[in-house]
Scaffold this motif. Structure first.
Motif, mmCIF file in Angstrom:
data_model
loop_
_atom_site.group_PDB
_atom_site.id
_atom_site.type_symbol
_atom_site.label_atom_id
_atom_site.label_comp_id
_atom_site.label_asym_id
_atom_site.label_seq_id
_atom_site.Cartn_x
_atom_site.Cartn_y
_atom_site.Cartn_z
ATOM 1 N N HIS A 1 0.852 -1.192 0.000
ATOM 2 C CA HIS A 1 0.000 0.000 0.000
ATOM 3 C C HIS A 1 0.890 1.245 0.000
ATOM 4 O O HIS A 1 1.823 1.363 0.792
ATOM 5 N N GLN B 1 -4.600 1.053 -6.278
ATOM 6 C CA GLN B 1 -4.979 -0.260 -5.751
ATOM 7 C C GLN B 1 -4.872 -1.306 -6.855
ATOM 8 O O GLN B 1 -5.156 -1.033 -8.022
ATOM 9 N N ASN C 1 -7.917 -5.212 -4.379
ATOM 10 C CA ASN C 1 -7.272 -4.524 -3.250
ATOM 11 C C ASN C 1 -6.277 -5.415 -2.504
ATOM 12 O O ASN C 1 -6.140 -5.333 -1.284
ATOM 13 N N LYS C 2 -5.578 -6.276 -3.252
ATOM 14 C CA LYS C 2 -4.576 -7.152 -2.641
ATOM 15 C C LYS C 2 -3.184 -6.629 -2.936
ATOM 16 O O LYS C 2 -2.957 -5.969 -3.949
ATOM 17 N N GLN C 3 -2.255 -6.925 -2.015
ATOM 18 C CA GLN C 3 -0.845 -6.649 -2.269
ATOM 19 C C GLN C 3 -0.084 -7.975 -2.185
ATOM 20 O O GLN C 3 -0.433 -8.851 -1.405
#
Length: 738
Positions: A372, A381, A385-387
């Motif tokens: 983020h 994003q 909304n995953k990293q």
């Protein structure tokens, strides 16, 4: 004061009279000396035909631009009256020129010192559309009047009206009322209602301003003006006026109304720019346009798309080396060729990754932390909304991760990145100055041709060639007036182009374009999906081989949402096309340029330190991985190959009969534990592939004193020699069993 005003007024009147006399004299000279000649065949040759040929010089079918010719008897009476009421009320009573209107226009033009007021009758408009250009000048206007007088002598009023209605321009490449009726209402002119007729009559003043789809409100206002003029002229009564005005006219665009195919339409648009004239003048002028259209590829492209889908679409195929556009197809209510859309993630290779590699800022193996971030309040994003933590640049592009792309663009710099696309004729506006560009966030976007053309640069060893439909153009006398001589322009180094192609090949094998993974030849591919408020608006796939670049866009021209992503139908349509054109052969694999070098890198350092090191001679095979690099940006070696291994420091303890020897290990080395016993040294254990605090454990005989040390060894995999350290410190342990 009064005398001064009178004198000034007198001077002004005299000046005005002198100016009027000058203008009238000039007009008279032009009228009587102009060599312009009236050509009856330009009126009677009702079908406006543009001669277009494919790459084999075969004439293309369906190149009429005004559809079927209709007689006056086929046109409803109220339809004809619409045009007369709004365009030329005195049509049947004047001799081609409405003197009263012209004098009024002349006065306005003189007062404004311009020539904006036309005051053209239907007869004059017919002359302008068949004999003259759209230039606004006194000379052209006088020629128009002169030719109109000759027109009126040779044709009846009904004939003039009939020819006029069959040639007038209605926008959207529609010439002639039959073509317009079929296009905007999906019906022949004979079936037009009163309100529909008024719409068509209203369009011709300004096809863009009164476009029935793009400017519907303006269009209806103009329709009502036409209806009001008809009522004032007594052509319709009050009840008919009220009824027609209250109707919500339904525009029903027909995709089959314009009988030219998509390629022909796009080629004509290109010819308009080259010749600097509208397509009507191209048709009247008898120009012959020779294109690069490949008949087989055009047919294959048209077959590749599911034409029954509700969404709009466009596909283009460009020759990888020459830049020639060999096939093009589209389907939409409005012409798509010049429509700009948000390029979404399809912009990442050409705006972000290629500049970063060309500037030696990253390599395909460079590790980027997907986390983020917030840059001046901008928080990109990833999908869902995953990293994903540390990922290589190749993995980030293959999976189309957003956060790494934004980070890399920030490393390159927005202006420097945009400059690479400026060189490829991509235009930005002042507002396009933020990191959202990495994800395709442009104010106006790009056309599919522009976007696909930029991938052609990657396929063509970094050389940009502006893609073209047209090879050359002849005029009606056979004189060559245009030849495409596009000159290649160096944008990227050859190694940059190849490395990007290799990264995009991974996208076709394992990434968002993996529907192409089973193709039995080398394909590079990138997808893209634009969305607003979680609703998709545009879906792309841009793919290429060593022979062809193909781009596919699916969306809706009115920006209504679609339930499609770039890795779905667009990728499937591209695959269909490749399957068609490569039925009998496979394209060659891209040749690796001499400036690209395969290097063995240290995967352990990459995993643990996130730094790229060239593998040294002592690195075990299990930690070696091959990767491609530009010779201008090679990784450094972890440490010198003439390595001197320092002995480790060991510690020891005995607990409940279990002896433990511990030390800080390096995974590259092998460690041997020795016991000194009775003046001899015995090898007890060996460990390797360990990193950090490592332990030897074993049972020790009770009531004994033992000494231990560790030797460190490394193998030189280049020579096979073993490098050995000195002994470590000696640990002496006593185990006293209680």
């Amino acid at each position: 004061m009064r005398k001064i005003l009178k004198k000034a007024l007198k001077v002004g009147m005299i000046s005005g009279i002198i100016f009027c006399l000058f203008v009238l004299t000039y007009m008279a000279i032009i009228y009587f000396t102009s060599p312009v000649q009236f050509d009856k065949t330009k009126i009677t040759n009702s079908n406006l035909v543009i001669n277009i040929y494919d790459s084999e010089k075969r004439p293309l079918k369906h190149t009429f631009i005004n559809g079927d010719y209709v007689t006056l008897n086929q046109i409803p009476k109220y339809t004809k009256q619409c045009f007369i009421s709004i365009e030329d009320k005195k049509f049947y009573s004047h001799s081609g020129i409405n003197v009263k209107r012209i004098l009024g226009a002349v006065v306005k033009n003189i007062m404004s010192l311009s020539f904006k007021e036309g005051a053209s009758t239907i007869s004059q408009q017919l002359i302008k559309n068949t004999h003259l250009t759209n230039e606004k000048s006194i000379g052209r206007k006088i020629n128009e009047i002169k030719l109109t007088k000759q027109l009126e002598k040779q044709f009846s009023k009904d004939e003039i009206l009939e020819y006029y209605l069959n040639i007038i321009y209605f926008g959207d490449n529609c010439y002639g009322i039959q073509n317009a009726s079929e296009h905007y209402f999906s019906k022949p002119v004979s079936k037009l209602s009163l309100d529909e007729s008024a719409v068509l009559a209203g369009i011709i003043k300004s096809p863009n301003k009164y476009h029935p789809v793009k400017e519907y409100t303006n269009c209806i206002k103009r329709r009502n003006i036409v209806l009001n003029e008809m009522k004032n002229d007594g052509n319709i009564n009050e009840n008919e006026f009220i009824k027609a005005k209250s109707i919500n006219t339904v525009i029903n665009i027909s995709n089959n109304s314009n009988i030219m195919n998509s390629y022909s339409k796009a080629a004509i648009k290109e010819a308009e720019k080259i010749l600097k004239m509208p397509e009507k003048n191209i048709a009247v002028g008898g120009y012959k346009i020779f294109t690069y259209m490949n008949k087989e590829k055009q047919e294959s492209l048209e077959k590749s798309v599911d034409t029954s889908i509700n969404e709009d679409y466009a596909m283009i195929s460009i020759n990888a080396k020459s830049g020639f556009i060999e096939a093009y197809t589209e389907k939409a209510d409005l012409p798509l060729f010049n429509v700009k859309r948000q390029p979404a993630s399809a912009i990442k290779p050409i705006l972000v990754y290629a500049p970063a590699i060309n500037e030696n800022i990253i390599t395909p193996s460079t590790v980027i932390l997907d986390e983020h971030i917030s840059i001046n309040g901008y928080e990109p994003q990833n999908i869902g909304n995953k990293q994903y933590g540390y990922v290589s640049a190749k993995e980030a592009l293959s999976s189309s991760l957003n956060i790494p792309a934004v980070k890399i663009l920030s490393y390159v710099g927005i202006d420097k990145a945009k400059n690479y696309l400026h060189k490829q004729n991509i235009q930005f506006v002042e507002e396009d100055n933020n990191l959202a560009l990495a994800l395709g966030g442009m104010t106006y976007g790009m056309t599919l041709k522009e976007l696909t053309n930029c991938y052609q640069t990657l396929a063509n060893e970094g050389k940009y060639i502006e893609s073209k439909f047209i090879d050359y153009i002849f005029d009606k006398s056979g004189k060559l007036i245009y030849k495409n001589n596009s000159i290649p322009k160096n944008i990227y180094r050859t190694d940059t182009a190849y490395l990007l192609t290799d990264m995009l090949h991974d996208g076709a094998k394992n990434g968002t374009a993996k529907r192409l993974s089973d193709l039995p030849y080398y394909v590079a591919s990138k997808t893209g999906t634009s969305s607003i408020s979680k609703q998709n608006l545009d879906a792309y796939n841009i793919s290429y081989t060593s022979e062809d670049i193909v781009g596919c866009w699916i969306g809706n021209i009115d920006n209504s949402p679609i339930n499609i992503v770039g890795g779905g139908k667009p990728t499937s349509y591209v695959k269909n096309y490749f399957n068609e054109i490569y039925k009998t052969h496979s394209p060659k694999t891209f040749e690796i340029p001499s400036s690209v070098i395969e290097v063995e890198i240290d995967s352990l350092a990459l995993e643990n330190e996130h730094i790229i090191y060239k593998a040294n001679n002592f690195l075990p095979e299990r930690y070696r991985r091959k990767a491609l690099f530009s010779r201008f940006n090679l990784p450094k070696i972890n440490y010198d190959t003439s390595l001197t291994i320092q002995p480790v420091k060991i510690e020891g303890k005995v607990l409940n009969g279990v002896t433990t020897i511990s030390f800080d290990a390096n995974a590259y080395y092998e460690y041997e534990l020795y016991e000194i016993k009775n003046d001899s040294e015995v090898l007890l254990q060996t460990v390797s592939n360990k990193k950090g605090i490592t332990k030897f454990t074993f049972l020790q005989q009770p009531n004994s004193v033992c000494k231990y040390y560790v030797k460190t060894k490394a193998k030189n995999y280049s020579t096979g020699d073993i490098l050995e350290s000195e002994k470590s410190n000696i640990v002496e342990l006593f185990y006293n069993e209680q």
